[in-house]
Design a protein around this motif. Structure first.
Motif, PDB file in Angstrom:
ATOM      1  N   THR A 212       5.247  -6.144  -5.503  1.00 59.48           N
ATOM      2  CA  THR A 212       5.832  -4.694  -5.477  1.00 59.48           C
ATOM      3  C   THR A 212       4.878  -3.826  -4.797  1.00 59.48           C
ATOM      4  O   THR A 212       3.830  -3.790  -5.025  1.00 59.48           O
ATOM      5  CB  THR A 212       6.109  -3.866  -6.718  1.00 59.48           C
ATOM      6  OG1 THR A 212       7.207  -4.604  -7.431  1.00 59.48           O
ATOM      7  CG2 THR A 212       6.660  -2.585  -6.300  1.00 59.48           C
ATOM      8  N   VAL A 213       5.343  -3.398  -3.427  1.00 61.41           N
ATOM      9  CA  VAL A 213       4.412  -2.595  -2.642  1.00 61.41           C
ATOM     10  C   VAL A 213       4.908  -1.093  -2.734  1.00 61.41           C
ATOM     11  O   VAL A 213       5.927  -0.931  -2.432  1.00 61.41           O
ATOM     12  CB  VAL A 213       4.327  -2.972  -1.086  1.00 61.41           C
ATOM     13  CG1 VAL A 213       3.747  -2.247  -0.302  1.00 61.41           C
ATOM     14  CG2 VAL A 213       3.987  -4.384  -0.889  1.00 61.41           C
ATOM     15  N   VAL A 214       3.768  -0.280  -2.950  1.00 61.57           N
ATOM     16  CA  VAL A 214       4.064   1.227  -3.369  1.00 61.57           C
ATOM     17  C   VAL A 214       4.029   1.959  -1.772  1.00 61.57           C
ATOM     18  O   VAL A 214       2.615   2.053  -1.625  1.00 61.57           O
ATOM     19  CB  VAL A 214       3.671   1.694  -4.405  1.00 61.57           C
ATOM     20  CG1 VAL A 214       4.068   3.195  -4.532  1.00 61.57           C
ATOM     21  CG2 VAL A 214       4.064   1.061  -5.494  1.00 61.57           C
ATOM     22  N   GLY A 215       4.622   2.548  -1.138  1.00 63.84           N
ATOM     23  CA  GLY A 215       4.321   3.118   0.014  1.00 63.84           C
ATOM     24  C   GLY A 215       4.864   2.567   1.420  1.00 63.84           C
ATOM     25  O   GLY A 215       5.209   1.294   1.314  1.00 63.84           O
ATOM     26  N   PHE A 216       5.357   3.469   2.385  1.00 62.15           N
ATOM     27  CA  PHE A 216       6.147   2.782   3.550  1.00 62.15           C
ATOM     28  C   PHE A 216       5.623   3.300   4.770  1.00 62.15           C
ATOM     29  O   PHE A 216       6.367   3.483   5.745  1.00 62.15           O
ATOM     30  CB  PHE A 216       7.736   3.449   3.381  1.00 62.15           C
ATOM     31  CG  PHE A 216       8.556   2.622   4.232  1.00 62.15           C
ATOM     32  CD1 PHE A 216       8.778   1.032   3.838  1.00 62.15           C
ATOM     33  CD2 PHE A 216       9.368   3.185   5.191  1.00 62.15           C
ATOM     34  CE1 PHE A 216       9.638   0.393   4.655  1.00 62.15           C
ATOM     35  CE2 PHE A 216      10.142   2.570   6.023  1.00 62.15           C
ATOM     36  CZ  PHE A 216      10.217   1.225   5.756  1.00 62.15           C
ATOM     37  N   GLN A 217       4.222   3.532   4.823  1.00 63.73           N
ATOM     38  CA  GLN A 217       3.676   3.674   5.933  1.00 63.73           C
ATOM     39  C   GLN A 217       3.076   2.258   6.610  1.00 63.73           C
ATOM     40  O   GLN A 217       3.487   1.236   6.121  1.00 63.73           O
ATOM     41  CB  GLN A 217       2.537   4.698   5.829  1.00 63.73           C
ATOM     42  CG  GLN A 217       2.914   6.064   5.816  1.00 63.73           C
ATOM     43  CD  GLN A 217       3.863   6.525   7.185  1.00 63.73           C
ATOM     44  OE1 GLN A 217       3.261   6.592   8.319  1.00 63.73           O
ATOM     45  NE2 GLN A 217       5.091   6.927   7.050  1.00 63.73           N
ATOM     46  N   LYS A 218       2.380   2.372   7.580  1.00 63.33           N
ATOM     47  CA  LYS A 218       1.895   1.214   8.283  1.00 63.33           C
ATOM     48  C   LYS A 218       1.374   0.158   7.386  1.00 63.33           C
ATOM     49  O   LYS A 218       1.856  -1.257   7.283  1.00 63.33           O
ATOM     50  CB  LYS A 218       0.896   1.433   9.393  1.00 63.33           C
ATOM     51  CG  LYS A 218       0.469   0.260  10.392  1.00 63.33           C
ATOM     52  CD  LYS A 218       1.745  -0.504  11.085  1.00 63.33           C
ATOM     53  CE  LYS A 218       1.522  -1.672  11.744  1.00 63.33           C
ATOM     54  NZ  LYS A 218       2.558  -2.343  12.275  1.00 63.33           N
ATOM     55  N   SER A 219       0.358   0.443   6.555  1.00 65.59           N
ATOM     56  CA  SER A 219      -0.120  -0.600   5.625  1.00 65.59           C
ATOM     57  C   SER A 219       0.961  -1.343   4.485  1.00 65.59           C
ATOM     58  O   SER A 219       1.055  -2.459   4.467  1.00 65.59           O
ATOM     59  CB  SER A 219      -1.308   0.042   4.644  1.00 65.59           C
ATOM     60  OG  SER A 219      -2.127   0.301   5.580  1.00 65.59           O
ATOM     61  N   GLY A 220       2.033  -0.319   4.231  1.00 66.07           N
ATOM     62  CA  GLY A 220       2.828  -0.948   3.216  1.00 66.07           C
ATOM     63  C   GLY A 220       3.831  -1.688   4.168  1.00 66.07           C
ATOM     64  O   GLY A 220       4.247  -2.786   3.426  1.00 66.07           O
TER      65      GLY A 220
END
Length: 522
Positions: A212-220
């Motif tokens: 699970t990845v939390v975040g939707f900017q470039k790293s996410g």
């Protein structure tokens, strides 16, 4: 007179440029870098990381990319090679002390009370103060032991180039008993830790795992793609996000380069600017329909190309709002193909907490079962910037809760003498912005101009804040100069005694995009 000594903290993009221009004025730069190499955030990144801006916008004005780099968006390793070539070409490496971490800095020569009574920055508006210096507390970054030859180091001026997107992770707040300690089934990492791993170790960590990845900017986005490529739909990667933002796949919506929509003088006529006169104010008002049209050109293109409506990913805010806040990212071409095949699952929630099996989100009774949770939740650049000061008064001045840093020309705090900050506030190309700030700073250090009164600087900061807030809306805390880059550069040029009009001919200056090469010479 003995040349003044300038302490430059950090050897990333900003630190290298600061070193070069400080040298050009006959001053003595000492660059202190905690890592063992130059490059800043580019030294610890994902294997798939590429530039977010075309390379012609991400280059030093007098040092173009080599012809061997043909990609429009070079890879992280190509960026590091480019920065290394720059440092070698201009002889910067001999001025850098690697593995040297600055623990704190202390201003000496006058009291906080005396500084508080000044009407001019530094008491005179000049770069250097008589008998006043900065003392730097320095340790070996590998051992935390004070460096023997200069456990404490004294300089005449400090340039903080410590970056905004590194070192101090932003960890969300969780309800009682709902933090990472409640997660028993797997492991929790911040993207900072994942990026610091060896590429093979990082690949092995996510392989055959429910991530699970939390975040939707470039790293996410990049993390989600890496997990999807490794595991496919059998072990889908869940991406948890708060807000939908406009992410683009290329810089040519409907065949029009974004630079023609947002990086020329005409585009800046469409928006209100700090310190503008009545005619410019009226013009921005009358041309507002074109401003709306430019935003719609990008939005409709991305909706059609990516099928955002199908995935429920159409943002409610305009593209102008996202670009004004530097909250748009380059989206991998096949990202939504991975969503379609089930390798990536998108979930929106304003808050979440951990449980034994994974993550609980609002409105759902079953947890998102996970083997690994990666928090791509950003960094606390404001905290890092504040805590380097030994003085509690200076720390208070630097407390601004990650909003736009309260800096004159986005570089100098009106109440903190003999110090500049480069590379903190954002733009569409941070290298482009940092370089011209370093040139401006070098001219100031050389005595080309003085700073205005503290009241005038604070008024200018307030004017900028008003305009940035106008177009960034609720995302103001991430405000940048993205849509006012030329207006900003014009101010720096005027301070330095340069002609702000950098192109030949009225039409060229009005409609052609501006970039680093336009500022190669005075």
């Amino acid at each position: 007179m003995e040349p003044k000594k300038v302490g430059i903290i950090g050897a990333g993009i900003s630190g290298l440029a600061a070193c070069k221009f400080v040298l050009s004025k006959g001053l003595i730069p000492v660059v202190l870098e905690a890592r063992g190499e130059i490059g800043g955030v580019w030294t610890k990144t994902l294997q798939t990381t590429v530039l977010q801006t075309p390379k012609e916008m991400f280059q030093f004005s007098d040092f173009p990319w080599p012809k061997s780099v043909t990609e429009e968006f070079p890879r992280y390793d190509q960026v590091l090679d480019y920065l290394s070539s720059y440092a070698q070409h201009f002889g910067l490496l001999k001025h850098i002390r690697f593995n040297t971490r600055v623990v704190s800095i202390q201003y000496e020569g006058c009291s906080d009370e005396e500084i508080g009574g000044w009407n001019l920055w530094g008491g005179s508006g000049d770069a250097f103060g008589e008998g006043r210096k900065w003392r730097l507390n320095v340790v070996d970054a590998r051992t935390d032991v004070p460096v023997e030859e200069f456990g404490e180091f004294v300089v005449d001026f400090v340039v903080l180039c410590i970056g905004k997107f590194s070192d101090v992770p932003n960890i969300p707040e969780f309800p009682p008993n709902g933090g990472p300690e409640a997660f028993k089934a797997g492991k929790v990492l911040h993207s900072l830790e994942f990026s610091a791993m060896d590429f093979d170790d990082a690949s092995n960590l996510i392989k055959n795992k429910q991530v699970t990845v939390v975040g939707f900017q470039k790293s996410g986005i990049d993390l989600a793609m890496q997990c999807a490529n490794a595991n496919g739909p059998n072990k889908p990667c869940t991406v948890l996000y708060r807000t939908k933002h406009w992410s683009i796949t290329d810089y040519y919506p409907w065949g029009i380069a974004l630079a023609f929509l947002y990086m020329n003088r005409f585009s800046e006529l469409l928006i209100h600017k700090p310190g503008e006169g009545f005619l410019l104010y009226l013009l921005a008002l009358l041309l507002s329909p074109i401003r709306w049209l430019f935003s719609k050109i990008v939005e409709t293109y991305m909706m059609k190309k990516l099928g955002l409506a199908k995935y429920g990913m159409v943002p409610t805010q305009s593209f102008l709002q996202d670009v004004s806040s530097c909250l748009f990212a380059i989206m991998p071409e096949n990202f939504y193909d991975k969503v379609e095949e089930g390798s990536i699952i998108l979930k929106q929630s304003q808050s979440f907490s951990f449980c034994e099996e994974g993550i609980m989100i609002e409105g759902e009774t079953k947890p998102i079962r996970s083997d690994l949770v990666i928090l791509a939740t950003g960094f606390r650049g404001d905290q890092k910037l504040k805590e380097i000061f030994a003085s509690s008064t200076f720390r208070d001045y630097m407390t601004f809760h990650d909003s736009a840093a309260p800096m004159y020309r986005h570089t100098i705090h009106p109440r903190i003498p003999q110090l500049a900050v480069i590379g903190y506030s954002e733009s569409v190309s941070n290298l482009y912005t940092s370089e011209i700030r370093c040139r401006w700073l070098a001219e100031f250090l050389d005595g080309t101009f003085k700073l205005p009164s503290i009241k005038e600087m604070e008024k200018d900061i307030a004017n900028w804040e008003k305009c940035l807030r106008l177009y960034s809306g609720p995302f103001y805390k991430r405000a940048s100069i993205a849509v006012l880059h030329i207006w900003y550069n014009d101010q720096l040029c005027k301070d330095m005694g340069w002609n702000p009009k950098r192109k030949k001919g009225f039409l060229a200056d009005l409609f052609l995009p501006y970039g680093p090469s336009d500022y190669a010479t005075a």
